[in-house]
Design an enzyme around this catalytic site. Structure first.
Site, PDB file in Angstrom:
ATOM      1  N   GLY A  12       0.812  -1.214   0.000  1.00 23.28           N
ATOM      2  CA  GLY A  12       0.000   0.000   0.000  1.00 23.28           C
ATOM      3  C   GLY A  12       0.846   1.265   0.000  1.00 23.28           C
ATOM      4  N   ASP A  13       0.190   2.404  -0.227  1.00 21.35           N
ATOM      5  CA  ASP A  13       0.846   3.723  -0.220  1.00 21.35           C
ATOM      6  C   ASP A  13       1.952   3.848  -1.269  1.00 21.35           C
ATOM      7  OD1 ASP A  13      -0.785   4.420   1.926  1.00 21.35           O
ATOM      8  OD2 ASP A  13       0.655   3.656   3.389  1.00 21.35           O
ATOM      9  N   GLU A  14       1.798   3.148  -2.362  1.00 23.39           N
ATOM     10  CA  GLU A  14       2.819   3.170  -3.413  1.00 23.39           C
ATOM     11  C   GLU A  14       2.783   4.459  -4.224  1.00 23.39           C
ATOM     12  OE1 GLU A  14       0.514   0.791  -3.093  1.00 23.39           O
ATOM     13  OE2 GLU A  14       1.473  -1.181  -2.874  1.00 23.39           O
ATOM     14  N   LYS A  16      -0.499   5.326  -5.623  1.00 30.35           N
ATOM     15  CA  LYS A  16      -1.573   5.003  -6.584  1.00 30.35           C
ATOM     16  C   LYS A  16      -2.379   6.254  -6.920  1.00 30.35           C
ATOM     17  CE  LYS A  16      -3.133   1.971  -3.668  1.00 30.35           C
ATOM     18  NZ  LYS A  16      -2.053   1.978  -2.664  1.00 30.35           N
ATOM     19  N   GLY A  17      -2.673   7.077  -5.883  1.00 36.50           N
ATOM     20  CA  GLY A  17      -3.476   8.283  -6.100  1.00 36.50           C
ATOM     21  C   GLY A  17      -2.866   9.162  -7.177  1.00 36.50           C
ATOM     22  N   LYS A  18      -1.566   9.406  -7.078  1.00 34.44           N
ATOM     23  CA  LYS A  18      -0.895  10.266  -8.057  1.00 34.44           C
ATOM     24  C   LYS A  18      -0.993   9.653  -9.466  1.00 34.44           C
ATOM     25  CE  LYS A  18       3.307  11.940  -9.940  1.00 34.44           C
ATOM     26  NZ  LYS A  18       4.557  12.644  -9.905  1.00 34.44           N
ATOM     27  N   GLY A  40      -5.804   5.937   1.776  1.00 37.53           N
ATOM     28  CA  GLY A  40      -5.504   7.373   1.757  1.00 37.53           C
ATOM     29  C   GLY A  40      -4.705   7.625   0.503  1.00 37.53           C
ATOM     30  N   HIS A  41      -5.316   8.206  -0.500  1.00 34.01           N
ATOM     31  CA  HIS A  41      -4.658   8.430  -1.797  1.00 34.01           C
ATOM     32  C   HIS A  41      -4.391   9.921  -1.965  1.00 34.01           C
ATOM     33  CE1 HIS A  41      -6.486   4.439  -3.456  1.00 34.01           C
ATOM     34  NE2 HIS A  41      -5.718   4.264  -2.404  1.00 34.01           N
ATOM     35  N   GLN A 224      -5.015  -0.128  -1.164  1.00 38.70           N
ATOM     36  CA  GLN A 224      -4.055  -0.998  -0.488  1.00 38.70           C
ATOM     37  C   GLN A 224      -3.046  -1.566  -1.515  1.00 38.70           C
ATOM     38  OE1 GLN A 224      -7.681  -1.657   0.565  1.00 38.70           O
ATOM     39  NE2 GLN A 224      -7.148   0.150   1.725  1.00 38.70           N
ATOM     40  N   THR A 239      -5.477  -6.698   4.822  1.00 41.89           N
ATOM     41  CA  THR A 239      -6.772  -6.061   4.951  1.00 41.89           C
ATOM     42  C   THR A 239      -7.828  -7.113   4.617  1.00 41.89           C
ATOM     43  OG1 THR A 239      -8.056  -4.077   4.438  1.00 41.89           O
ATOM     44  CG2 THR A 239      -6.859  -5.098   2.586  1.00 41.89           C
ATOM     45  N   GLY A 302      -1.847   8.859  10.013  1.00 40.89           N
ATOM     46  CA  GLY A 302      -0.689   9.646  10.446  1.00 40.89           C
ATOM     47  C   GLY A 302       0.434   8.793  11.036  1.00 40.89           C
ATOM     48  N   ARG A 303       0.252   7.460  11.042  1.00 40.45           N
ATOM     49  CA  ARG A 303       1.292   6.598  11.618  1.00 40.45           C
ATOM     50  C   ARG A 303       2.556   6.610  10.768  1.00 40.45           C
ATOM     51  NH1 ARG A 303      -1.591   0.930  12.003  1.00 40.45           N
ATOM     52  NH2 ARG A 303      -2.537   1.728  10.101  1.00 40.45           N
ATOM     53  N   SER A 413       7.948   8.365 -11.388  1.00 40.93           N
ATOM     54  CA  SER A 413       7.506   9.558 -10.674  1.00 40.93           C
ATOM     55  C   SER A 413       8.678  10.124  -9.879  1.00 40.93           C
ATOM     56  CB  SER A 413       6.337   9.184  -9.763  1.00 40.93           C
ATOM     57  OG  SER A 413       6.018  10.254  -8.925  1.00 40.93           O
TER      58      SER A 413
HETATM   59  P1  GDP Z   1      -1.434   5.670  -2.255  1.00 39.31           P
HETATM   60  O1  GDP Z   1      -2.168   5.231  -1.060  1.00 39.31           O
HETATM   61  O2  GDP Z   1      -0.841   4.521  -3.016  1.00 39.31           O
HETATM   62  O3  GDP Z   1      -2.218   6.591  -3.137  1.00 39.31           O
HETATM   63  O4  GDP Z   1      -0.178   6.518  -1.724  1.00 39.31           O
HETATM   64  P2  GDP Z   1      -0.229   7.651  -0.567  1.00 39.31           P
HETATM   65  O5  GDP Z   1      -0.844   8.865  -1.105  1.00 39.31           O
HETATM   66  O6  GDP Z   1      -0.768   7.077   0.687  1.00 39.31           O
HETATM   67  O7  GDP Z   1       1.324   7.828  -0.303  1.00 39.31           O
HETATM   68  C1  GDP Z   1       2.194   8.249  -1.285  1.00 39.31           C
HETATM   69  C2  GDP Z   1       2.855   9.560  -0.811  1.00 39.31           C
HETATM   70  O8  GDP Z   1       3.979   9.835  -1.617  1.00 39.31           O
HETATM   71  C3  GDP Z   1       1.953  10.767  -0.947  1.00 39.31           C
HETATM   72  O9  GDP Z   1       2.256  11.673   0.072  1.00 39.31           O
HETATM   73  C4  GDP Z   1       2.334  11.346  -2.307  1.00 39.31           C
HETATM   74  O10 GDP Z   1       2.094  12.753  -2.387  1.00 39.31           O
HETATM   75  C5  GDP Z   1       3.802  11.053  -2.324  1.00 39.31           C
HETATM   76  N1  GDP Z   1       4.378  10.800  -3.648  1.00 39.31           N
HETATM   77  C6  GDP Z   1       3.850  10.132  -4.709  1.00 39.31           C
HETATM   78  N2  GDP Z   1       4.744  10.041  -5.711  1.00 39.31           N
HETATM   79  C7  GDP Z   1       5.862  10.650  -5.262  1.00 39.31           C
HETATM   80  C8  GDP Z   1       7.167  10.850  -5.827  1.00 39.31           C
HETATM   81  O11 GDP Z   1       7.486  10.427  -6.932  1.00 39.31           O
HETATM   82  N3  GDP Z   1       8.074  11.511  -5.053  1.00 39.31           N
HETATM   83  C9  GDP Z   1       7.786  11.977  -3.813  1.00 39.31           C
HETATM   84  N4  GDP Z   1       8.733  12.599  -3.132  1.00 39.31           N
HETATM   85  N5  GDP Z   1       6.573  11.811  -3.254  1.00 39.31           N
HETATM   86  C10 GDP Z   1       5.640  11.135  -3.966  1.00 39.31           C
HETATM   87  P1  IMO Z   2      -3.815   2.768   0.523  1.00 39.72           P
HETATM   88  O1  IMO Z   2      -4.968   2.556  -0.405  1.00 39.72           O
HETATM   89  C1  IMO Z   2      -1.232   1.037   3.589  1.00 39.72           C
HETATM   90  C2  IMO Z   2      -3.108  -1.755   6.384  1.00 39.72           C
HETATM   91  C3  IMO Z   2      -3.233  -1.337   7.833  1.00 39.72           C
HETATM   92  C4  IMO Z   2      -3.096  -2.702   8.499  1.00 39.72           C
HETATM   93  C5  IMO Z   2      -3.860  -3.623   7.554  1.00 39.72           C
HETATM   94  C6  IMO Z   2      -5.301  -3.893   7.950  1.00 39.72           C
HETATM   95  O2  IMO Z   2      -3.664   4.169   0.998  1.00 39.72           O
HETATM   96  O3  IMO Z   2      -2.565   2.184  -0.039  1.00 39.72           O
HETATM   97  P2  IMO Z   2      -7.519  -2.433   7.840  1.00 39.72           P
HETATM   98  O4  IMO Z   2      -7.861  -1.123   8.489  1.00 39.72           O
HETATM   99  O5  IMO Z   2      -7.595  -2.414   6.355  1.00 39.72           O
HETATM  100  O6  IMO Z   2      -8.262  -3.581   8.436  1.00 39.72           O
HETATM  101  O7  IMO Z   2      -5.965  -2.673   8.235  1.00 39.72           O
HETATM  102  O8  IMO Z   2      -3.845  -2.974   6.289  1.00 39.72           O
HETATM  103  N1  IMO Z   2      -3.704  -0.811   5.417  1.00 39.72           N
HETATM  104  C7  IMO Z   2      -2.975  -0.027   4.615  1.00 39.72           C
HETATM  105  N2  IMO Z   2      -1.645   0.164   4.533  1.00 39.72           N
HETATM  106  N3  IMO Z   2      -2.061   1.668   2.726  1.00 39.72           N
HETATM  107  C8  IMO Z   2      -3.394   1.461   2.771  1.00 39.72           C
HETATM  108  O9  IMO Z   2      -4.242   1.951   1.858  1.00 39.72           O
HETATM  109  C9  IMO Z   2      -3.921   0.622   3.772  1.00 39.72           C
HETATM  110  N4  IMO Z   2      -5.170   0.221   4.124  1.00 39.72           N
HETATM  111  C10 IMO Z   2      -5.010  -0.660   5.105  1.00 39.72           C
HETATM  112  O10 IMO Z   2      -2.182  -0.458   8.204  1.00 39.72           O
HETATM  113  O11 IMO Z   2      -1.755  -3.111   8.495  1.00 39.72           O
HETATM  114 MG    MG Z   3      -2.187   5.586   0.999  1.00 41.06          MG
END
Ligand code: GDP
Ligand code: IMO
Ligand code: MG
Length: 426
Positions: A12-14, A16-18, A40-41, A224, A239, A302-303, A413
Site C-alpha cells: 500500500g501507499d505506493e 496510486k493516487g498520483k 488514503g490516496h 491498499q 486487509t 498519520g502513523r 515519478s
Molecule cells: P497511495 O495510497 O498509493 O495513493 O499513496 P499515498 O498517497 O498514501 O502515499 C504516497 C505519498 O507519496 C503521498 O504523500 C504522495 O504525495 C507522495 N508521492 C507520490 N509520488 C511521489 C514521488 O514520486 N516523489 C515523492 N517525493 N513523493 C511522492
Molecule cells: P492505501 O490505499 C497502507 C493496512 C493497515 C493494516 C492492515 C489492515 O492508501 O494504499 P484495515 O484497516 O484495512 O483492516 O488494516 O492494512 N492498510 C494499509 N496500509 N495503505 C493502505 O491503503 C492501507 N489500508 C489498510 O495499516 O496493516
Molecule cells: Mg495511501
C-alpha cells in the site's frame, strides 16, 4: 475502448493516487472496486494537496464520472466529511459520484469493534486503521451486513439492524466489556444517513457495462496493495478485501475478458504500515533517512510507515498474480542522497536461496534478504520530466528494478506533483 486497472504492488501507499490522477486524463470513468476509508490516496495539483479516502481520485478532474463499486465498504459519515473537504478545496462533485446499492455500509459499531478487537489482541494486533473494515467485510460474508439497497426498505433495514445488533451486543457486553447499543436508536441514525446517501446510489454495474459497450475508457482504482490482499497477502496481517487486479472484476461487476492493461504501482523502495512480516525492513538510520525524505507518514492515520529496500521477490509475485503489463515506479527522488542502495533479489531461508514467494508465508517471517548493491547517484532527480535528465546510476538502478519485477516500467515519478513525472516512450 479500454478498462485499465491500477493496483498496488507492495503493502500500500505506493503512490496510486498520483498515478490514477495522471492516467485519469485519458479515461471517462474512474472506479474504486474494494476497500474503504482505510485508503488514503494523495494527489498534489499545482501545490495543492488532496487526500482521497473513499472517493475515486478521478473526482479531481472536471467532468469525470466516479464510481464506487459493490466491493467497497462505505462509511457514510466519512464519505460526507470527505465530500465537504473536496468542496472546500473547490472540487465540484455534483452528479459525478455514483455508489453501488450493493456496497455494504460501515456502521459506528463496526468501527467500535475494530478498535476494541485490536486493543484486546494487544501485542498480536494487526495494526488496522480502525475504520471498521474487517468487521464490515466479516458481516458481509456472514450474510449479516447492511448493503445499501436495504435503505429503501424500512422493514428490511430494521430487521437487518435487529439481527446484526443481537450478535454485536452480545459481543460488546460479554467479550469487550462495552455497552450494548439500542437497535431503535441505531435504526434512526442509519435512516438519517440513508436519506443523505440516496442521491448518490445508482446502478454502477450498468454504468460500467454500458460504458464498455459505448467504447468509453474506464480506470479501476485499487486501494491498499498486493501484499495486503486477503487471500494472497501476508495473512493475517492483511486487509479484508481483494486488493489484486482480479478484485476489480468482482468489485465492479465487469467481466475479466473486458480488462485491458493492468498497471502496477511500486515505490523505488518499500514501506509498510501496521504489523506483519517485512523482509527488507531497515530499522537503522538509513530507514529513518528514507522515512524523512519520503515523508513516510500515513495519509489516513498519520502513523509512521516502516521503510526498507526494494524487494524483488515481492515485485515478481505482484507481477505474476496481478498480470502486471506495466509498472509506474514512484518516489525515485527520495533515494537521491543515498551513497549506496540495495535491492533484494532473493531470500535465504534455512540455508536455501529462495527467489519466489510461495504459499508458505511463514518463510517471510524468517527470510534473510540477499542484496545486490548499487552506487547512489548523489544528485537531484526531483522534478525530472524526461528520462534523459536522469543520472546514469539512477538509470542502472531503474533497469535492475524492471528486470527484477519482470514487467516494463512505463512511468517514473520524481516528486509529489502531477508535473514531476516521466512517461517513457513519449
Ligand atoms: P497511495 O495510497 O498509493 O495513493 O499513496 P499515498 O498517497 O498514501 O502515499 C504516497 C505519498 O507519496 C503521498 O504523500 C504522495 O504525495 C507522495 N508521492 C507520490 N509520488 C511521489 C514521488 O514520486 N516523489 C515523492 N517525493 N513523493 C511522492
Ligand atoms: P492505501 O490505499 C497502507 C493496512 C493497515 C493494516 C492492515 C489492515 O492508501 O494504499 P484495515 O484497516 O484495512 O483492516 O488494516 O492494512 N492498510 C494499509 N496500509 N495503505 C493502505 O491503503 C492501507 N489500508 C489498510 O495499516 O496493516
Ligand atoms: Mg495511501
Amino acid at each position: 475502448m479500454a478498462v485499465n486497472v491500477i493496483v498496488g504492488m507492495q503493502w500500500g501507499d505506493e503512490g496510486k493516487g498520483k498515478i490514477v490522477d495522471i492516467l485519469s486524463e485519458d479515461h471517462e470513468i474512474v472506479a474504486r472496486y474494494q476497500g474503504g476509508a482505510n485508503a488514503g490516496h494523495t494527489v498534489v495539483i499545482a501545490g495543492k494537496k488532496f487526500v482521497l479516502h473513499l472517493v475515486p481520485s478521478g473526482i479531481l478532474r472536471d467532468g469525470k464520472i466516479c464510481v464506487i463499486g459493490s466491493g467497497v465498504v462505505v462509511d457514510p459519515e466519512s464519505l460526507f466529511a470527505e465530500m465537504e473537504q473536496l468542496h472546500a478545496g473547490g472540487v465540484k462533485t455534483d452528479g459525478r459520484l455514483v455508489i453501488s446499492p450493493r456496497a455494504h455500509c460501515i456502521l459506528p459499531v463496526h468501527k467500535e469493534i475494530d478498535k476494541a478487537n485490536e486493543a484486546k489482541k494487544g501485542q498480536k494486533k494487526i495494526g488496522t486503521t480502525g475504520k471498521g473494515i474487517g468487521p464490515t467485510y466479516s458481516d458481509k460474508t456472514g450474510r449479516l451486513g447492511i448493503p445499501m439497497f436495504y435503505f429503501a426498505d424500512d422493514a428490511k433495514l430494521r430487521s437487518a439492524i435487529n439481527s446484526l445488533l443481537e450478535i454485536k451486543n452480545s459481543l460488546l457486553v460479554n467479550f469487550y466489556s462495552a455497552k450494548a447499543l439500542d437497535p431503535e436508536k441505531v435504526y434512526g441514525e442509519v435512516k438519517a444517513l440513508a436519506a443523505k446517501m440516496a442521491p448518490f446510489i445508482g446502478d454502477t454495474r450498468k454504468i460500467l457495462n454500458d460504458g464498455i459497450k459505448d467504447g468509453k475508457n474506464i480506470l479501476c482504482e485499487g486501494a491498499q496493495g498486493t501484499m495486503l490482499d486477503l487471500d494472497h497477502g501476508t495473512y493475517p496481517y492483511v486487509t479484508s478485501s481483494y486488493t489484486i487486479s482480479g478484485g476489480a472484476c468482482v468489485g465492479l461487476g465487469i467481466p475479466p475478458n473486458r480488462i485491458g492493461k493492468i498497471i502496477g504501482v511500486a515505490k523505488a523502495y518499500t514501506t509498510r504500515v501496521g504489523e506483519g512480516p517485512f523482509p527488507t525492513e531497515l530499522t537503522d538510520s538509513v530507514g529513518q533517512h528514507i522515512q524523512e525524505e519520503g515523508n513516510e507518514f500515513g495519509a489516513t492515520t498519520g502513523r509512521a510507515r516502516r521503510c526498507g529496500w526494494f524487494d524483488g521477490p515481492v515485485a515478481r509475485y505482484a507481477t505474476e498474480i496481478n498480470g502486471i503489463n506495466e509498472i509506474a515506479l514512484t518516489k525515485l527522488d527520495v533515494l537521491d542522497k543515498l551513497k549506496t542502495l540495495n535491492v533484494c533479489v532473493a531470500y535465504k531461508v534455512g540455508g536455501k536461496t529462495v527467489e519466489r514467494i510461495s504459499d508458505d508465508l511463514s518463510i517471510l517471517e524468517t527470510a534473510q534478504p540477499v542484496y545486490r548493491e548499487f552506487d547512489g547517484w548523489n544528485c537531484s532527480t526531483a522534478g525530472s520530466t524526461l528520462y534523459s535528465q536522469l543520472p546514469d546510476k539512477a538509470k542502472l538502478y531503474i533497469d535492475f528494478l524492471q528486470e527484477q519485477s519482470e514487467a516494463a516500467i512505463s512511468i517514473i515519478s520524481t516528486g509529489r506533483g502531477r508535473e514531476a513525472t516521466i512517461v517513457l516512450g513519449r
